[in-house]
Design a protein around this motif. Structure first.
Motif, PDB file in Angstrom:
ATOM      1  N   PHE A 109       0.817  -1.211   0.000  1.00  0.00           N
ATOM      2  CA  PHE A 109       0.000   0.000   0.000  1.00  0.00           C
ATOM      3  C   PHE A 109       0.850   1.260   0.000  1.00  0.00           C
ATOM      4  O   PHE A 109       1.925   1.300   0.578  1.00  0.00           O
ATOM      5  CB  PHE A 109      -0.912   0.027   1.224  1.00  0.00           C
ATOM      6  N   THR A 110       0.316   2.291  -0.614  1.00  0.00           N
ATOM      7  CA  THR A 110       0.944   3.608  -0.615  1.00  0.00           C
ATOM      8  C   THR A 110       0.126   4.561   0.249  1.00  0.00           C
ATOM      9  O   THR A 110      -1.101   4.447   0.307  1.00  0.00           O
ATOM     10  CB  THR A 110       1.065   4.167  -2.041  1.00  0.00           C
ATOM     11  N   SER A 111       0.819   5.491   0.904  1.00  0.00           N
ATOM     12  CA  SER A 111       0.084   6.508   1.661  1.00  0.00           C
ATOM     13  C   SER A 111      -0.102   7.779   0.846  1.00  0.00           C
ATOM     14  O   SER A 111      -0.813   8.684   1.264  1.00  0.00           O
ATOM     15  CB  SER A 111       0.800   6.823   2.979  1.00  0.00           C
ATOM     16  N   VAL A 112       0.538   7.858  -0.313  1.00  0.00           N
ATOM     17  CA  VAL A 112       0.392   9.021  -1.187  1.00  0.00           C
ATOM     18  C   VAL A 112       0.053   8.539  -2.590  1.00  0.00           C
ATOM     19  O   VAL A 112       0.687   7.602  -3.087  1.00  0.00           O
ATOM     20  CB  VAL A 112       1.689   9.851  -1.241  1.00  0.00           C
ATOM     21  N   GLY A 113      -0.899   9.206  -3.230  1.00  0.00           N
ATOM     22  CA  GLY A 113      -1.242   8.854  -4.607  1.00  0.00           C
ATOM     23  C   GLY A 113      -2.614   8.229  -4.690  1.00  0.00           C
ATOM     24  O   GLY A 113      -2.805   7.092  -4.282  1.00  0.00           O
ATOM     25  N   MET A 114      -3.565   8.999  -5.214  1.00  0.00           N
ATOM     26  CA  MET A 114      -4.916   8.470  -5.425  1.00  0.00           C
ATOM     27  C   MET A 114      -4.911   7.676  -6.725  1.00  0.00           C
ATOM     28  O   MET A 114      -4.220   8.064  -7.647  1.00  0.00           O
ATOM     29  CB  MET A 114      -5.932   9.611  -5.531  1.00  0.00           C
ATOM     30  N   PRO A 115      -5.713   6.637  -6.854  1.00  0.00           N
ATOM     31  CA  PRO A 115      -6.675   6.143  -5.872  1.00  0.00           C
ATOM     32  C   PRO A 115      -6.113   5.118  -4.888  1.00  0.00           C
ATOM     33  O   PRO A 115      -6.819   4.722  -3.973  1.00  0.00           O
ATOM     34  CB  PRO A 115      -7.736   5.491  -6.754  1.00  0.00           C
TER      35      PRO A 115
END
Lengths: 531, 531
Positions: free
Chosen positions: B476-482
């Motif tokens: 998982f990333t905490s930055v970058g939608m979606p």
């Protein structure tokens, strides 16, 4: 030579090294041991397996996916070639029927699952390639670069076997080496699968240590398999107490732990549908609750039935079926003890036996199907105890007084794999159904209408998972490609990386027509300069 | 009345209830307290906040996504309307410059992020709708049905603020109520953001308790915010020791915990590129390492530089810049103590100071940029100690002897957010680069070429994340939608559910043209009978 069967460690079938005990399968119908002895591995063997898996992880991560696909395909073919022999040994070890189950249902499901993994590997559907041309960023899911440990359950000797099931196929599809800790109740089935798997692995030109198999591991060694940074991830299917003990070790080491642990799978029968076809539902429920001696993760363990005349008639019809049901055999003596303890806990919390039950008092692991019942108000007074999972052919009917109490019951549920609603065909239950769906939706992985929960299709839209404590993470499924594969993957972003240094699936040219999300739109075409 | 500022709890700004202390911002340049006093919340306040969030979760989960989008949009507009005032208070509390940083970089980044969440909500890009027409199964990601707690870090008063940053926007986009525990070093900035947010929430017609704000919470109360089943998930950005303590509580309760904790972001300078432009790289590295006083999660903390003549020249050029660098101010006295302790640990493990450093010995939180160096062999003798994160303008150069040693160094890295390679434009480094990419890939979230790691684009292909201990989950990333939204979502499968009872995004008709995966192919069209 101890005469025990061999383990698959460090690339070859070999005699045990410093085992700390042995195990054997048993005939569930008699309790007699059957088949040869298998080693219970000690610390040194487990250390060897982990070291071999770690050593091979780098190469395996960088493997051409086509080889992975060839292995999984060859493995599925190999299983089919030995289908009859596999069904025979699995039947002897589990008591599950050859037909309709092991040979004609579970085995094709297993090979189908392996072939869905092949398709996911070839199509890259699990890897979610994303291209941001303006930002110069691209991302794709990739291998963990570390081994994955898989713990298999007792209840699916093929389809969830640690060396053949969904966790195995998923971890391999994402190019992670697997250490399979198979269930000690079906060692012969697992060995047979492991030999087919290993031959297929070698035939595909993959590193021989990329899959390993252990039959039993002392709990004192489980830290090596889950609780250290050398392990990339863990797939576990089994009981809650064992799962939580392993989860605690994995958590402390920062190892993602995917457990499928326990679920009572509540079923709501709405007023209208009971009026329309209560008798048929009684049969449907009885069949689902006692299928496979009730030893399914998605067994309908709790039924919410309104206190109406039709509800009373349904309960009476269900009770007569449980009363008339023949004895059924469980997988093990432990299973029987756990089931009895769960029934005792339910009764201590206020549930009453209304049909079946009682100990058959004969050799082997036989039980009588049993139906319990409890008032809605009583359930709401102690919802935790009355959600004790009884893993076997046991159902608990909760009698609800009105929609409001039914909704309160829904709000009291822990995380579950499934919840089911049956509603009248003419729409008269639909308002009640909608209200319940809103409440049940965040509490379960799969919401089902007008169908018992025991069928788990291997579908891309399946969620065989759900909120804690059904599993350890609400966002992942253990069944259904390509989603199940993503559990064993890391998100790999590439920033300002030139085309030639990118993995092929992220390059501008897309000769394989892979689905990729390019600047917000899904496309099978080229990207960037080539687009 | 204590004269302290109000908390946002249970739907309204209110005076503190049984606080257990107070906190104030400080001017980092002088160490003097500034601004009003803020309460440190005690058990009762936190219990109130959790109860209010739980009470609103059901309604909020079922909210029309268009209202969520309207809230996030209104919030972004509101931030822009008060941009100058926000930048002023954030500057006073953090010492970060108004320009080029707070007003013209971080604030637009923050509103841009909120608007990307709006787009993700409207396009359903985070929800991954899947339709299996033959199997009668459909799935989509949905809200957790429980509140999400967000802990904000000290280093981004806007873009990672618990009441305005990516975790906040992500949790809200997935329709989860948020309890924001903002960082106590910038309470005034956070209060200002919170008031704008709350006004926008109410204006959008959403439940007033769906967002709440606490300035400080005693560690004895953190179990309420992370360690109980009432909480659906946690986003944390901060230091490793605090993060791991919270993670242990969340893990024990089965609560998904997304932490972005620590990273040294190794950078490899290959032989050819050093020959081609070593002097320019020295400046690039110095600028990146000291930007924002080095207080970035993606600060390049470790440089691998070959022991060649060009490598020596690079180190000398970098050292002269660190020697000539002016003093820089950190956010807090604790930060300065931690930085000094980290440098001590690096030196104790064999690193030598080669430029800058030394305590400025003046009021406030001033430090001198510092460059350390260590032999490759020495690094390999104690890689754990020599990967101590020094959060500030401090770099460690590891001098490598040959490709093999450089690869061994790469193999020794813990999980990191990023790894970077600089290589010659003419291709002479590409073989070495490829070999290193294979090794670094599974160890980091983002792999970068020819560019320093300190820029973190808000891109759908970003991974601001990475393997443990950089974060708690490699997928998982905490930055970058979606992608960042999906952390706070559950996988919702629907089995045999009639069209009218499905959520609109999964129905046959697709009037909004949402991208959905239908029978393995992505499509913006209708499905099933309507398809």
């Amino acid at each position: 030579m101890s005469g025990r069967q061999q383990v698959l460690v460090a690339g070859a079938w070999r005699d045990e090294v410093e085992p700390i005990g042995e195990l054997r399968a048993h005939n569930p119908a008699t309790g007699e041991p059957i088949g040869p002895a298998y080693p219970v591995s000690g610390r040194r063997e487990v250390e060897d397996a982990v070291a071999a898996a770690v050593a091979v992880a780098e190469t395996f991560s960088a493997t051409d996916p086509e080889r992975i696909a060839a292995f999984l395909e060859g493995y599925a073919d190999g299983i089919e070639a030995e289908a009859d022999a596999l069904a025979e040994v699995a039947n002897a070890e589990t008591g599950l029927p050859v037909s309709p189950r092991l040979r004609d249902v579970e085995l094709p499901r297993t090979t189908g699952q392996l072939r869905q993994a092949v398709r996911a590997v070839r199509e890259w559907s699990w890897a979610d390639p994303v291209i941001d041309t303006a930002g110069g960023l691209r991302s794709v899911f990739g291998p963990l670069g570390k081994p994955v440990t898989v713990f298999g359950p007792n209840n699916f000797p093929f389809a969830f076997n640690a060396i053949a099931g969904s966790d195995f196929a998923s971890a391999i599809a994402a190019r992670n080496p697997v250490i399979a800790k198979v269930h000690p109740l079906h060692p012969g089935t697992s060995e047979k699968l492991g030999r087919i798997a290993h031959a297929a692995l070698v035939a595909a030109g993959l590193p021989a240590a990329a899959i390993q198999l252990l039959y039993g591991v002392d709990p004192s060694c489980s830290d090596l398999l889950v609780g250290q940074g050398a392990i990339g991830g863990v797939g576990f299917t089994g009981g809650r107490s064992g799962g939580l003990a392993l989860k605690a070790q994995a958590d402390a080491a920062g190892v993602p732990f995917y457990a499928e642990m326990s679920s009572i799978n509540p079923v709501f029968l709405l007023e209208g549908v009971l009026e329309q076809r209560g008798e048929a539902l009684a049969q449907e429920f009885f069949a689902s609750c006692t299928m496979g001696s009730g030893q399914f993760c998605t067994n309908p363990g709790l039924l919410v039935v309104p206190r109406t005349a039709a509800g009373d008639a349904f309960v009476a019809a269900a009770a007569s079926r449980f009363d008339a049901a023949p004895e059924q055999v469980l997988f093990s003596g432990d299973g029987k003890r756990h089931l009895n303890a769960a029934v005792d806990a339910l009764r201590a919390a206020g549930a009453e036996r209304i049909a079946g039950g009682g100990d058959p008092d004969r050799p082997g692991y036989w039980v009588r199907p049993e139906l319990l019942a409890v008032d809605g108000a009583r359930f709401l007074a102690d919802p935790a105890s009355l959600q004790t999972e009884a893993f076997g052919p046991v159902g608990l009917v909760v009698r609800s007084d009105g929609h409001e109490q039914a909704q309160a019951i829904a709000r009291a549920f822990e995380g579950n794999l499934t919840a089911t609603l049956y509603r009248a065909a003419d729409g008269r239950d639909d308002a009640a159904a909608s209200a319940l769906i809103t409440l049940l939706r965040p509490r379960v992985g799969r919401l089902i209408v007008d169908k018992m929960p025991t069928g788990v299709a291997v579908s891309p839209a399946m969620n065989h998972g759900g909120p804690y404590p059904a599993t350890g993470h609400p966002g992942f499924t253990s069944v259904g490609m390509p989603g199940s594969i993503r559990r064993f993957a890391g998100l790999h972003s590439y920033d300002n990386v030139p085309d030639a240094l990118l993995p092929p699936v992220l390059r501008d040219r897309n000769p394989g027509g892979v689905w990729r999300r390019i600047d917000g739109e899904w496309s099978t075409g080229d990207a960037g300069a080539a687009g």
